[in-house]
Motif scaffolding. Structure first.
Motif, PDB file in Angstrom:
ATOM      1  N   ALA A  56      22.075  40.645  34.849  1.00  0.00           N
ATOM      2  CA  ALA A  56      23.234  41.520  35.079  1.00  0.00           C
ATOM      3  C   ALA A  56      22.824  42.979  34.941  1.00  0.00           C
ATOM      4  O   ALA A  56      23.201  43.829  35.759  1.00  0.00           O
ATOM      5  CB  ALA A  56      24.351  41.177  34.090  1.00  0.00           C
ATOM      6  N   VAL A  57      22.015  43.292  33.912  1.00  0.00           N
ATOM      7  CA  VAL A  57      21.611  44.681  33.715  1.00  0.00           C
ATOM      8  C   VAL A  57      20.684  45.133  34.844  1.00  0.00           C
ATOM      9  O   VAL A  57      20.876  46.225  35.411  1.00  0.00           O
ATOM     10  CB  VAL A  57      20.933  44.843  32.334  1.00  0.00           C
ATOM     11  CG1 VAL A  57      20.305  46.226  32.221  1.00  0.00           C
ATOM     12  CG2 VAL A  57      21.937  44.628  31.235  1.00  0.00           C
ATOM     13  N   VAL A  58      19.710  44.281  35.201  1.00  0.00           N
ATOM     14  CA  VAL A  58      18.773  44.680  36.255  1.00  0.00           C
ATOM     15  C   VAL A  58      19.523  44.907  37.565  1.00  0.00           C
ATOM     16  O   VAL A  58      19.298  45.896  38.275  1.00  0.00           O
ATOM     17  CB  VAL A  58      17.667  43.611  36.426  1.00  0.00           C
ATOM     18  CG1 VAL A  58      16.773  43.983  37.595  1.00  0.00           C
ATOM     19  CG2 VAL A  58      16.859  43.478  35.164  1.00  0.00           C
ATOM     20  N   VAL A  83      27.978  48.030  25.430  1.00  0.00           N
ATOM     21  CA  VAL A  83      27.788  49.467  25.611  1.00  0.00           C
ATOM     22  C   VAL A  83      26.300  49.781  25.742  1.00  0.00           C
ATOM     23  O   VAL A  83      25.889  50.581  26.597  1.00  0.00           O
ATOM     24  CB  VAL A  83      28.418  50.236  24.432  1.00  0.00           C
ATOM     25  CG1 VAL A  83      28.069  51.716  24.524  1.00  0.00           C
ATOM     26  CG2 VAL A  83      29.923  50.048  24.434  1.00  0.00           C
ATOM     27  N   VAL A  84      25.499  49.108  24.933  1.00  0.00           N
ATOM     28  CA  VAL A  84      24.050  49.302  25.026  1.00  0.00           C
ATOM     29  C   VAL A  84      23.561  48.903  26.408  1.00  0.00           C
ATOM     30  O   VAL A  84      22.771  49.614  27.045  1.00  0.00           O
ATOM     31  CB  VAL A  84      23.328  48.478  23.933  1.00  0.00           C
ATOM     32  CG1 VAL A  84      21.818  48.571  24.118  1.00  0.00           C
ATOM     33  CG2 VAL A  84      23.732  48.970  22.564  1.00  0.00           C
ATOM     34  N   MET A  85      24.048  47.762  26.900  1.00  0.00           N
ATOM     35  CA  MET A  85      23.631  47.295  28.224  1.00  0.00           C
ATOM     36  C   MET A  85      24.043  48.299  29.296  1.00  0.00           C
ATOM     37  O   MET A  85      23.273  48.602  30.219  1.00  0.00           O
ATOM     38  CB  MET A  85      24.241  45.913  28.510  1.00  0.00           C
ATOM     39  CG  MET A  85      23.582  44.787  27.716  1.00  0.00           C
ATOM     40  SD  MET A  85      24.622  43.331  27.601  1.00  0.00           S
ATOM     41  CE  MET A  85      24.393  42.646  29.200  1.00  0.00           C
ATOM     42  N   SER A  86      25.258  48.823  29.176  1.00  0.00           N
ATOM     43  CA  SER A  86      25.718  49.817  30.150  1.00  0.00           C
ATOM     44  C   SER A  86      24.817  51.034  30.130  1.00  0.00           C
ATOM     45  O   SER A  86      24.423  51.560  31.176  1.00  0.00           O
ATOM     46  CB  SER A  86      27.148  50.258  29.818  1.00  0.00           C
ATOM     47  OG  SER A  86      28.048  49.302  30.303  1.00  0.00           O
ATOM     48  N   ALA A  87      24.481  51.461  28.918  1.00  0.00           N
ATOM     49  CA  ALA A  87      23.634  52.651  28.794  1.00  0.00           C
ATOM     50  C   ALA A  87      22.293  52.399  29.453  1.00  0.00           C
ATOM     51  O   ALA A  87      21.774  53.246  30.198  1.00  0.00           O
ATOM     52  CB  ALA A  87      23.459  52.987  27.311  1.00  0.00           C
TER      53      ALA A  87
END
Lengths: 801, 490
Positions: free
Chosen positions: A434-436, A535-539
C-alpha cells in the motif's frame, strides 16, 4: 461540540420502503429520453446536451427523494423463471446512483462545449443516456438477474461510446476489447449468480440482504462459497479493470473525454466495486479477504507503476483509475468496518477528483491540441481556472493532506496495518505494498500537475480559454473535493462536516457483514493530530513520492526498464492471444470442414450416419448373427462378378467405362433376382438399370472427361468411408433380417390365396392388399409424365413469360 | 366459434393453390403486390387461427385415424411459422419485384409453410416424413430461385443432394423402427417400444431418425449444407429456412422423441438418446460458433451462427431427465428460444436482404459505416444481433438463460458451461458486425439510400417483437410452457 444541524432523512430510525413507481421512473426515464434523442437532436442541434443534462438532473432529484427509503420493491417479470423486476434501495445504491446522475449532469453540461459541432451527436447523447439508465439499473437492482441485465447493458453502451471516433483504428480495437472483456466477465458473474440463487432459493437480492447470515450459511452448507466468490469476483474484476483484466481500460481512452470522465472514472468502472459492496454483507469472510486484498493491492501497485510510464495525460489517468479501483477493492476486502469505510469514502473521493481531472485533461487536449507530456508545460498562464482545479484534484489523487484523497488513503493504511497486525506473517506485505503504491501515486499526480507549471515549451501554440460550459463542471467537482478535504481540517478543530460523515456512515452500514453490523453510522474523518502507524505510513508515502518526482527521469527510466523486462505487467498478451487464437482456430475449422465441394459434405454426411448408427449398436450391445444362408454355386459366381465389376467401376479410366462397370453390377443383381425366383422384381431392376445407364450417358456428355488425379490421402479417406458405410449397411441388414419368425411374410403367405385368390404374392399385394396405394402411385407417375411432356413441348416454344 | 383443428394448415394450403390460380388466370399482368399480400395475409391468418385454437384450449385433438394430432405445441409452432412466412413475404415484395416466376416463389413459400405446420401436427412417422418432404422440396426450389445466379443454383443443387441423402437416412431409420415395432403412430410406438425385443434394430433406427432431424435443423453431423445454402439463396429465403424450417425440424424432433420414444422406456432398453442429443448439442454449438468467428461474408456468418443456435435449442432434448416439471421447463425454454429466434434471426437476414437490395456488397468491410446512411436499419441490426448473442437487449436473453438454467437443473452443468462459453464466443463475431456498421468509417459518405417499404416494415416489426419479448416475455413463455406440457405429459 458544534455540528451542522441538517435533518438528513436516513438519520431517522424508521425508513419507509421505496415506491416502486419512483424507481421505475428513475430507471426508465433515461431510456425513454434516449429513444427520443434523435428527434430532440433534430430540433435542438448542439443544445441537445442541455436536454440530456436536464434528464440527468431529474434522475438526480429522484435519487435524492429515494435517499430516505430503505428496502426492496418488486413486480413479477418472468413468471416461469421466477424472475421479478426487483429494486433495492440502501446507502450504497444511493451513493453510486447519486454519482451516476450527479456526475451525469456535469458531464452533459461539459459535452455542450466539448462536442460542439462534432458529427454523430444524436448517437452520442442517446447512448450516454441509455448508459446512465443502465448504470442506475445496476445500482438499484434488487434481483440478481435484473442486476445482470443492466450490467451487460452498460457494457454494450460503453462499446458504442468507446467506438465513437469511428475513423480511428485504435478506437475500433478498443471498443471491442472493452466489450468482450466486460461482457465475458459478466457471464462468469451470471454463473455465480445462478449458483447463489440455486443455493438460496431466490434471485431476490433484497431477500438475501435482509438475512445475510442465513444466506451465507446456506451457501456454506452447499459448499459453494469459493466458486461463487470467484465467479462474482471475476465479474467485478473485469468491470473494475483489476489485474489481469485491466487491459481494456487504457485502450478505452480512445473514447471522447467526457465519456472517459463519466464511464471510466466515475460510474461504469465503479460497477465492479459496487458489486463487491453489494454482496459483501453476504460473502465477507476469510476467503473474501484473501482474494480481494491480494487482488486490490496487486492492482494498485502494478497500475501505479504503469501510470508512471504513461506518456500522455489520459493514459496516465486511465492507469491511475485502475490503481485507485484496486485501492477500493482492497478496502472492501478487509473484514470489518474500517475496510468498508476506506472503500466507500474512496468511491466518493475518487469520483470527485478523477472526473475533474479527466475533464481537465479534456480541456487541455481541446485547447492545446495535444495530450503528450513532452509537449505540455506552464499552462497555468493560459488556463488559470483549470490549473486551480487541477491542483485541488491532483493533490487529492496523490493523497496529500488536507486534500480529500488523503483521508481515504489514511483509512487504507490503517486497515492494512490492523489486518497485518492481526494476521501476521505474509499479511505484512499488505501495508508495504500500500505504501509503495502510494509513493508512485503521488509521483505521477505531481507529474500530471507539472503540465501547468514550469517552462512553457516553444512548440506549444496559442491556447484558448475554455468556455464556461467546459470549465464549470470541473470547478464544481473540485469544489466538492475541496470541501470534503476542508472537512478534515474543521473536524480536527472540533467541527466535523456532519452531512458527509453521516452520509458515508450510512453507506458503510449497507456494506457491513452481519458480525460488524451496528458499527454503522459512526464514521468520522479528520486531519490526524497525533502519531499513529497510519500517519507514519502516510509520511513515508508522501516523502517517497516527492523524492520520486524530483528524480523523475531516473524513476521513469527504472519503471520503463521494469516494464520492458516484465511485459506481462501490461497483460495485453492474454487478450490478443485469445482473440487471434480464436481467429486462427476458426479459420482452420472452416477450411477443413467447408471446402465448398459437394463430395466433402456427402462424405461427412455418411460419416455422421455411420457414427450415429454405430453409437446405436454400441449402446444396445449388438450381437451380429453369424449364421448366414448358404449360397449355391450359381449365386456365388454372380455375386463374384458383381464384386469384380464394382472394383472395376472404382478403378475405371474413364467415366463411360465406370458407368458400364456399374451397370454390370446392376445386371448381376438382376440375375440374382431371377435365380432367387423373383422375375417381376428382376424385370423392374432391368428397367431401372437401363434408364439409369441412359441418363448417365446423357449427363456424361455434358461433363469434362477428365478431372485430374485424386490425391492418395483423399482416396484412402474415401475408401475408409465407403468400407464403413458398406459395413454398416451389411450389419444392419443382418440384424434386421435376423428377426424370426418373420411375421409379415408369414401373414401374406397364409392369407394371399385365402383372401385374394391369387398365387403370386407380390401381385396380390400390389393390386389387392395395397390396391389404393398402387392407384395413388399410378396417378403420380401419370402426372409426372404429363409434366415431362409439357416441359418437352414448351422447350420447343422457348421461355414462357 | 369453434374452428376446425387444422384451420391454419388449410389456410396455408389453400392460399398456395389460390396463388397458383391467380397466376394461371392472369399470367402476364404485374401482381407482385397482390401475391405478396396474399402470402402475408395467409401467414398472419394461420398464426391468428393458431392463437385462437390455443386460446380455445381444446387439449389434444387427433385426426385422420391418429395420423395427425393438434395440441398446444402445434398451435405454438404454427404461429411461429405463420409469422415468419408473413415477414418473409412482406420483405420479398421488394426483393423479388424484378424477378420472373413470382407466383411460383410465393406458392412455394406457402407450401413449405403448410408443410411445417403439418410437421407440427404430425402424429405418425409416415405423416412426419411426408410433411418433412413437403417442406424440403419447395425449399430446394426456393434456394435455387435466382436460377440465373450461379451461387443460387449451386446452393440449390448442394442443398438438394445433401437433403436427398439425409432423407434416405431418415427413411432408412423409419423402416428400421417399423421393422422393430410394426407400427408408425406415435402413441402405438410408445407402447411398442417398451420392452421391445429387437433392441438393436430399434436403436439403429432411432439414431438414424436423429440424423434426419439433424438435417432439417442444420445440426451436426448434417449441417454442411446450411452455410452454402443460406449464402447462395435469396436472403428472404435464407431467413425463412434458417428460422422457420429449423423450428419445424425441432418441433418434429420433439414430437417424435417425447411422444413416440419415451425416455424411460429407452433407458430401460439401454438407448439413452438424451446422451446423443447432448453430444450433438455441444458439437453443434461449438462448431457453429467457432466457424462463424472469422467469416468475412455477413450472410455466411449468420448461417454459421444459425448452426450454433440449433445447438442451443438441442439442449431442450439433451437435458430431459424424467421429472415432469423440469422437463416441461427445459422443453419450454427450447420452444421459446425457437420462437424468439424466429423473429430475431429472420430480422437479421432481412437486413442482409436490404443490404443486397442496396448493392452494398456482402462482406463486413462493405457494411462499414452503414449507420451513417441507414441509421434505422443499423439500429435494428444491432438490437437483433445483440439479442442473438444473448445480451439483455432482446428476448433472446431470457430464452438462452432459461435453456442454460434447465441444463443445470438436470445436472448437465457442463452443457450449460459450454453454452455460456459459446455465448461469449458468439458475441465475438456479432460484435464484429455491429462494430462494422456503427463504429467503422464508411468508404463513401452521404449515399442516399432508397427505403424499400416492405423490407423496412419487416425488419422493424422483427426488432420491435424482439425487444417486446425482453420487456414482456411472459406471453410467449406461458404459451411455450403449455406447448411443452402438451408433449411432455401426453
Amino acid at each position: 461540540m458544534a455540528t451542522f444541524i441538517l435533518g438528513l432523512p436516513y438519520d431517522s430510525n424508521v425508513q419507509p420502503t421505496p415506491d416502486l413507481w419512483v424507481l421505475l421512473a428513475l430507471v426508465g426515464l433515461p431510456f425513454a429520453a434516449a429513444a427520443a434523442t434523435p428527434l430532440v437532436a433534430r430540433a435542438l442541434g448542439n443544445r441537445t446536451a442541455y436536454y440530456a443534462a436536464a434528464v440527468a438532473a431529474v434522475c438526480f432529484g429522484l435519487v435524492v427523494t429515494l435517499a430516505g427509503t430503505h428496502g426492496g420493491a418488486a413486480v413479477s417479470w418472468v413468471g416461469p423463471l421466477s424472475v421479478s423486476l426487483g429494486f433495492y434501495v440502501d446507502g450504497l445504491a444511493t451513493l453510486v446512483g447519486a454519482l451516476a446522475s450527479g456526475v451525469g449532469v456535469l458531464v452533459f453540461l461539459y459535452s455542450a462545449g466539448y462536442m460542439r459541432g462534432e458529427p454523430g451527436q444524436p448517437k452520442y447523447y442517446a447512448t450516454m443516456l441509455a448508459f446512465m439508465g443502465s448504470m442506475l439499473g445496476v445500482v438499484y437492482a434488487g434481483d440478481l438477474v435484473v442486476l445482470f441485465c443492466f450490467w451487460e447493458l452498460t457494457s454494450v453502451a460503453s462499446f458504442l461510446l468507446v467506438g465513437h471516433y469511428s475513423d480511428r483504428r485504435d478506437s475500433r480495437y478498443a471498443a471491442r476489447k472493452a466489450m468482450l472483456v466486460t461482457v465475458g466477465g459478466g457471464l462468469f458473474m451470471l454463473v455465480g449468480f445462478v449458483l447463489l440463487a440455486s443455493t438460496v432459493g431466490t434471485y431476490s437480492l433484497a431477500a438475501m440482504l435482509a438475512e445475510p447470515a442465513a444466506t451465507r450459511a446456506a451457501v456454506e452448507r452447499a459448499g459453494l462459497l469459493l466458486p461463487i466468490l470467484s465467479l462474482v469476483g471475476i465479474g467485478a474484476a473485469t468491470k473494475s479493470a483489476q489485474v489481469p483484466f485491466h487491459v481494456w481500460l487504457p485502450d478505452a481512452m480512445a473514447a471522447p473525454t467526457p465519456v472517459s470522465a463519466f464511464l471510466h472514472s466515475a460510474t461504469m468502472v465503479k460497477a465492479g466495486v459496487f458489486l463487491l459492496g453489494r454482496v459483501r454483507p453476504i460473502l465477507v469472510g476469510d476467503h473474501w479477504t484473501e482474494i480481494f486484498v491480494a487482488l486490490g493491492l496487486c492492482t494498485m501497485l502494478v497500475a501505479a507503476i504503469l501510470a508512471v510510464c504513461a506518456s500522455e495525460l489520459k493514459e496516465l489517468l486511465a492507469y491511475s483509475t485502475v490503481s485507485h479501483l484496486g485501492l477500493i477493492v482492497a478496502g472492501f476486502g478487509f473484514t470489518g468496518a474500517l475496510g468498508s469505510e476506506t472503500a466507500v469514502f474512496h468511491i466518493l473521493n475518487h469520483a470527485a477528483f478523477k472526473a475533474a481531472l479527466f475533464l481537465v485533461a479534456g480541456i487541455v487536449a481541446h485547447e492545446a491540441g495535444t495530450r503528450a507530456f513532452d509537449d505540455l508545460g506552464g499552462l497555468r498562464h493560459d488556463l488559470p481556472i483549470t490549473a486551480a482545479v487541477a491542483v485541488v484534484a491532483a493533490l487529492g489523487m496523490g493523497g496529500v493532506p488536507p486534500f480529500n484523497g488523503f483521508y481515504s488513503k489514511e483509512l487504507l493504511f490503517e486497515a492494512s496495518y490492523e489486518f497485518a497486525h492481526h494476521a501476521g506473517g505474509l499479511a505484512w506485505l499488505a501495508p508495504v505494498v500500500a505504501v509503495v503504491g502510494s509513493v508512485f501515486t503521488l509521483a505521477y499526480s505531481l507529474r500530471f500537475l507539472a503540465v501547468f507549471f514550469g517552462e512553457r515549451p516553444d512548440t506549444l501554440g496559442h491556447v484558448h480559454r475554455a468556455p464556461w460550459s467546459m470549465t464549470g463542471p470541473p470547478v464544481a467537482l473540485a469544489a466538492i473535493a475541496g470541501v470534503i478535504g476542508l472537512g478534515g481540517i474543521t473536524a480536527a478543530l472540533g467541527a466535523p462536516l456532519a452531512p458527509v460523515e453521516s452520509f458515508v456512515g450510512w453507506v458503510v452500514g449497507a456494506t457491513l457483514g452481519p458480525e460488524a453490523a451496528g458499527h454503522a453510522a459512526s464514521f468520522h474523518y479528520y486531519l490526524p493530530t497525533y502519531v499513529s502507524p497510519a500517519v507514519v505510513m502516510s509520511a513515508l508515502a508522501i516523502a517517497g513520492g516527492i523524492v520520486c518526482y524530483l528524480r523523475w527521469r531516473t524513476v521513469r527510466w527504472a519503471t520503463r526498464g521494469l516494464l520492458g523486462a516484465l511485459p506481462v505487467l501490461r497483460a495485453d498478451g492474454w487478450y490478443d492471444g485469445f482473440v487471434y487464437g480464436a481467429n486462427h482456430a476458426s479459420t482452420r475449422v472452416q477450411r477443413a470442414l467447408w471446402t465448398g465441394h459437394l463430395r466433402t459434405y456427402a462424405a461427412w454426411t455418411f460419416v455422421g450416419a455411420v457414427a450415429l448408427a454405430g453409437f446405436g449398436y454400441l449402446a444396445t450391445g449388438i450381437a451380429v448373427p453369424t449364421a448366414g444362408p448358404t449360397l449355391g454355386a450359381g449365386l456365388t459366381i454372380i455375386l463374384a462378378v458383381a464384386a469384380v465389376a464394382a472394383v472395376a467401376a472404382v478403378r475405371a479410366p474413364s467415366h463411360v467405362a465406370g458407368v458400364m462397370a456399374l451397370s454390370v453390377v446392376g445386371f448381376a443383381v438382376t440375375v440374382f433376382f431371377v435365380l432367387a425366383s423373383a422375375p417381376d422384381v428382376a424385370l423392374t431392376q432391368v428397367v431401372v438399370e437401363t434408364v439409369t445407364f441412359v441418363v448417365f450417358l446423357v449427363i456424361l456428355d455434358k461433363l469434362p472427361s477428365y478431372y485430374g488425379r485424386i490425391e492418395r490421402s483423399r482416396a484412402a479417406r474415401d475408401a475408409v468411408i465407403s468400407v464403413l458405410v458398406g459395413g454398416l449397411v451389411t450389419v444392419t441388414t443382418l440384424v434386421a433380417t435376423d428377426a424370426s419368425p418373420d411375421a409379415i411374410a408369414t401373414y401374406f403367405v397364409e392369407n394371399t390365396v385365402e383372401q385374394a385368390g391369387g398365387h403370386n404374392i407380390v401381385n396380390v399385394i400390389l393390386v389387392d392388399f395395397r390396391g389404393l396405394d398402387t392407384l395413388g402411385e399410378i396417378s403420380v407417375v401419370a402426372m409426372a409424365a404429363v409434366t415431362v411432356l409439357t416441359l418437352i413441348v414448351m422447350r420447343e416454344r422457348g421461355e414462357t413469360p | 366459434m369453434a374452428l376446425p383443428a387444422l384451420t391454419p394448415q388449410y389456410v396455408l394450403g389453400l392460399a398456395a393453390l389460390l396463388v397458383l390460380v391467380v397466376d394461371a388466370f392472369t399470367p402476364t399482368s404485374r401482381k407482385n403486390g397482390l401475391l405478396a399480400g396474399l402470402t402475408a395475409l395467409a401467414g398472419v391468418t394461420s398464426a391468428g387461427a393458431a392463437a385462437w385454437l390455443y386460446a380455445g384450449g381444446a387439449g389434444r385433438t387427433t385426426l385422420f385415424d391418429g395420423a395427425l394430432a393438434v395440441d398446444a405445441s402445434t398451435s405454438f409452432f404454427t404461429a411461429v411459422f405463420g409469422c415468419v412466412a408473413a415477414l418473409v413475404a412482406v420483405a420479398s415484395y421488394d426483393y423479388v419485384r424484378e424477378e420472373p416466376h413470382q407466383s411460383a416463389y410465393y406458392a412455394l413459400v406457402l407450401l413449405a409453410t403448410a408443410g411445417m405446420s403439418v410437421m407440427a401436427a404430425a402424429n405418425s412417422l409416415v405423416t412426419a416424413f411426408l410433411a418433412l418432404e413437403l417442406v424440403s422440396l419447395p425449399a430446394y426450389a426456393l434456394v435455387a430461385y435466382l436460377k440465373r445466379d450461379a451461387g443460387s443454383a449451386e446452393a440449390g443443387l448442394k442443398y438438394f443432394v445433401v437433403g436427398a441423402l439425409s432423407s434416405a437416412i431418415l427413411v432408412y431409420g423409419i423402416s428400421l423402427v417399423y421393422a422393430a415395432t410394426g407400427v408408425f403412430g406415435f402413441a402405438a410406438l410408445a407402447d411398442a417400444v417398451a420392452g421391445n425385443a429387437h433392441v438393436t434394430v430399434l436403436g439403429a433406427g432411432v439414431v438414424m431418425l436423429i440424423g434426419g432431424f439433424a438435417f432439417k435443423t442444420a445440426s451436426v453431423p448434417f449441417h454442411f449444407w446450411a452455410p452454402e445454402a443460406y449464402e447462395g439463396a435469396p436472403a428472404p429465403v435464407s431467413a425463412f429456412l434458417s428460422s422457420a424450417s429449423k423450428a419445424a425440424g425441432f418441433v418434429l424432433a420433439f414430437r417424435v422423441f417425447l411422444l413416440a420414444f419415451p425416455l424411460a422406456a429407452f433407458e430401460a432398453l439401454g438407448i439413452p438418446w438424451t446422451l446423443v442429443f447432448a453430444v450433438l448439442a455441444v458439437v453443434t454449438m461449438t462448431l457453429g460458433n467457432v466457424a462463424a468467428a472469422t467469416q468475412t461474408n455477413v450472410k455466411r456468418m449468420l448461417a454459421y451462427s444459425s448452426i450454433g443456435h440449433a445447438g442451443y435449442a438441442l439442449i431442450g432434448l439433451a437435458a430431459l431427465s424424467g421429472p415432469t416439471s423440469s422437463d416441461v421447463a427445459v422443453v419450454g425454454a427450447s420452444f421459446s428460444h425457437l420462437f424468439v429466434y424466429g423473429f430475431t434471426n429472420t430480422g437479421a437476414f432481412l437486413v442482409v436482404a436490404l443490404a443486397e437490395r442496396w448493392g452494398v456488397g456482402r462482406t463486413f468491410e462493405d457494411y462499414a459505416g452503414l449507420a451513417r446512411s441507414a441509421p434505422v436499419a443499423s439500429a435494428v441490426l444491432a438490437v437483433l444481433l445483440f439479442s442473438l448473442a444473448g445480451l439483455p437487449v432482446g428476448g433472446g436473453f431470457w430464452t438462452k438463460y432459461a435453456l442454460f438454467l434447465g441444463a443445470v437443473q438436470s445436472g448437465l452443468w457442463w452443457l450449460a458451461a459450454v453454452g455460456v462459453v459459446n455465448s461469449a464466443l458468439s458475441l465475438f463475431y456479432y460484435s464484429r458486425l455491429v462494430k462494422a456498421v456503427w463504429v467503422d468509417a464508411p468508404d463513401e459518405t452521404g449515399v442516399a439510400r432508397e427505403r424499400p417499404t416492405g423490407i423496412y416494415a419487416a425488419v422493424v416489426v422483427a426488432a420491435v417483437v424482439t425487444v417486446a419479448l425482453l420487456v414482456a416475455p411472459d406471453v410467449v413463455f406461458s404459451w411455450a410452457d403449455a406447448a411443452a406440457r402438451a408433449l411432455v405429459s401426453a
